[in-house]
Design a protein around this motif. Sequence first.
Motif, PDB file in Angstrom:
ATOM      1  N   ILE A  27       3.074 -51.294  39.474  1.00  0.00           N
ATOM      2  CA  ILE A  27       2.214 -52.202  39.546  1.00  0.00           C
ATOM      3  C   ILE A  27       1.597 -52.426  41.020  1.00  0.00           C
ATOM      4  O   ILE A  27       2.325 -52.358  42.020  1.00  0.00           O
ATOM      5  CB  ILE A  27       2.829 -53.748  39.171  1.00  0.00           C
ATOM      6  N   SER A  28       0.366 -52.071  41.115  1.00  0.00           N
ATOM      7  CA  SER A  28      -0.262 -51.736  42.552  1.00  0.00           C
ATOM      8  C   SER A  28      -0.522 -53.325  42.880  1.00  0.00           C
ATOM      9  O   SER A  28      -1.090 -54.226  42.369  1.00  0.00           O
ATOM     10  CB  SER A  28      -1.466 -50.923  42.314  1.00  0.00           C
ATOM     11  N   LEU A  29       0.010 -53.427  44.226  1.00  0.00           N
ATOM     12  CA  LEU A  29      -0.488 -54.909  44.991  1.00  0.00           C
ATOM     13  C   LEU A  29      -1.346 -54.886  45.949  1.00  0.00           C
ATOM     14  O   LEU A  29      -1.230 -53.871  46.851  1.00  0.00           O
ATOM     15  CB  LEU A  29       1.084 -55.302  45.447  1.00  0.00           C
ATOM     16  N   ASN A  30      -2.406 -55.748  45.904  1.00  0.00           N
ATOM     17  CA  ASN A  30      -3.066 -55.803  47.380  1.00  0.00           C
ATOM     18  C   ASN A  30      -2.282 -56.477  48.475  1.00  0.00           C
ATOM     19  O   ASN A  30      -1.231 -56.786  48.376  1.00  0.00           O
ATOM     20  CB  ASN A  30      -4.343 -56.499  46.986  1.00  0.00           C
ATOM     21  N   GLU A  31      -2.855 -56.774  49.519  1.00  0.00           N
ATOM     22  CA  GLU A  31      -2.225 -57.160  50.946  1.00  0.00           C
ATOM     23  C   GLU A  31      -1.699 -58.448  50.521  1.00  0.00           C
ATOM     24  O   GLU A  31      -0.467 -58.932  50.765  1.00  0.00           O
ATOM     25  CB  GLU A  31      -3.172 -57.205  52.138  1.00  0.00           C
ATOM     26  N   THR A  32      -2.491 -59.366  49.921  1.00  0.00           N
ATOM     27  CA  THR A  32      -2.056 -60.882  49.709  1.00  0.00           C
ATOM     28  C   THR A  32      -1.102 -60.790  48.925  1.00  0.00           C
ATOM     29  O   THR A  32      -0.075 -61.536  48.988  1.00  0.00           O
ATOM     30  CB  THR A  32      -3.461 -61.402  49.238  1.00  0.00           C
ATOM     31  N   CYS A  33      -0.992 -59.891  47.541  1.00  0.00           N
ATOM     32  CA  CYS A  33       0.108 -60.114  46.510  1.00  0.00           C
ATOM     33  C   CYS A  33       1.364 -59.383  47.333  1.00  0.00           C
ATOM     34  O   CYS A  33       2.428 -60.128  46.998  1.00  0.00           O
ATOM     35  CB  CYS A  33      -0.419 -59.342  45.360  1.00  0.00           C
TER      36      CYS A  33
ATOM     37  N   GLU B 225       6.274 -48.440  48.971  1.00  0.00           N
ATOM     38  CA  GLU B 225       5.117 -47.719  49.385  1.00  0.00           C
ATOM     39  C   GLU B 225       4.718 -46.223  48.808  1.00  0.00           C
ATOM     40  O   GLU B 225       5.596 -45.641  49.264  1.00  0.00           O
ATOM     41  CB  GLU B 225       4.902 -47.681  50.852  1.00  0.00           C
ATOM     42  N   VAL B 226       3.755 -46.270  48.292  1.00  0.00           N
ATOM     43  CA  VAL B 226       3.596 -44.839  47.696  1.00  0.00           C
ATOM     44  C   VAL B 226       1.953 -44.410  47.835  1.00  0.00           C
ATOM     45  O   VAL B 226       1.204 -45.196  47.748  1.00  0.00           O
ATOM     46  CB  VAL B 226       3.511 -44.819  46.038  1.00  0.00           C
ATOM     47  N   ALA B 227       2.027 -43.467  48.652  1.00  0.00           N
ATOM     48  CA  ALA B 227       0.751 -42.996  49.226  1.00  0.00           C
ATOM     49  C   ALA B 227       0.035 -44.174  50.082  1.00  0.00           C
ATOM     50  O   ALA B 227      -1.275 -44.219  49.746  1.00  0.00           O
ATOM     51  CB  ALA B 227      -0.176 -42.450  47.947  1.00  0.00           C
ATOM     52  N   GLY B 228       0.687 -44.846  50.809  1.00  0.00           N
ATOM     53  CA  GLY B 228      -0.059 -45.965  51.563  1.00  0.00           C
ATOM     54  C   GLY B 228      -0.406 -46.995  50.679  1.00  0.00           C
ATOM     55  O   GLY B 228      -1.087 -47.959  51.397  1.00  0.00           O
ATOM     56  N   GLU B 229       0.030 -47.406  49.453  1.00  0.00           N
ATOM     57  CA  GLU B 229      -0.017 -48.197  48.793  1.00  0.00           C
ATOM     58  C   GLU B 229       1.066 -49.096  48.441  1.00  0.00           C
ATOM     59  O   GLU B 229       1.949 -48.500  47.785  1.00  0.00           O
ATOM     60  CB  GLU B 229      -1.085 -47.732  47.475  1.00  0.00           C
ATOM     61  N   ALA B 230       0.941 -50.553  48.392  1.00  0.00           N
ATOM     62  CA  ALA B 230       2.359 -51.234  47.852  1.00  0.00           C
ATOM     63  C   ALA B 230       2.393 -51.100  46.296  1.00  0.00           C
ATOM     64  O   ALA B 230       1.318 -51.614  45.773  1.00  0.00           O
ATOM     65  CB  ALA B 230       2.083 -52.609  48.371  1.00  0.00           C
ATOM     66  N   VAL B 231       3.385 -50.999  45.776  1.00  0.00           N
ATOM     67  CA  VAL B 231       3.716 -50.996  44.513  1.00  0.00           C
ATOM     68  C   VAL B 231       5.019 -51.575  44.051  1.00  0.00           C
ATOM     69  O   VAL B 231       5.906 -51.452  44.869  1.00  0.00           O
ATOM     70  CB  VAL B 231       3.364 -49.460  43.545  1.00  0.00           C
ATOM     71  N   LEU B 232       4.896 -52.140  42.969  1.00  0.00           N
ATOM     72  CA  LEU B 232       6.219 -52.684  42.284  1.00  0.00           C
ATOM     73  C   LEU B 232       6.682 -51.700  41.303  1.00  0.00           C
ATOM     74  O   LEU B 232       5.884 -51.222  40.460  1.00  0.00           O
ATOM     75  CB  LEU B 232       5.986 -53.911  41.826  1.00  0.00           C
TER      76      LEU B 232
END
Length: 120
Positions: free
Chosen positions: A63-69, A42-49
């Motif tokens: 790679i930014s992921l939305n909630e479903t991904c 989690e980077v700045a509140g965003e899920a990333v790979l």
Amino acid sequence: MERDNQSSETLSGSDSQEHLSKETKEGDVRMFKANPDFILREVAGEAVLVPVGEAGIFENSVISLNETCRFLWQLFQQPRTMEDVIAEAKKEYSDPDGEMEQGIKDFIREYLQYGLLKEE
């Protein structure tokens, strides 16, 4: 299946559809697992790979992921069949438009194409 507008670019490619649609022998269950060369952070509140190994074209990227991904990525931390993931997603998300199954198939196809998922 709802996707938020802040998701990463859609990974696409019809060439890998053949791989996902490949006929399997009776009793041959295809399992998929997240590529361990990518970790979820989690980077700045965003899920990333984040790539941590042989990341191919994503070597210097996140790679930014939305909630479903993110949900699907977490499921694939253990080897799972497409059917198992669809069943788990149906427990978690509503699917009023009946698009969930195709969305998951697309996720698997696209993530296989780019090496984010591997077939076990």
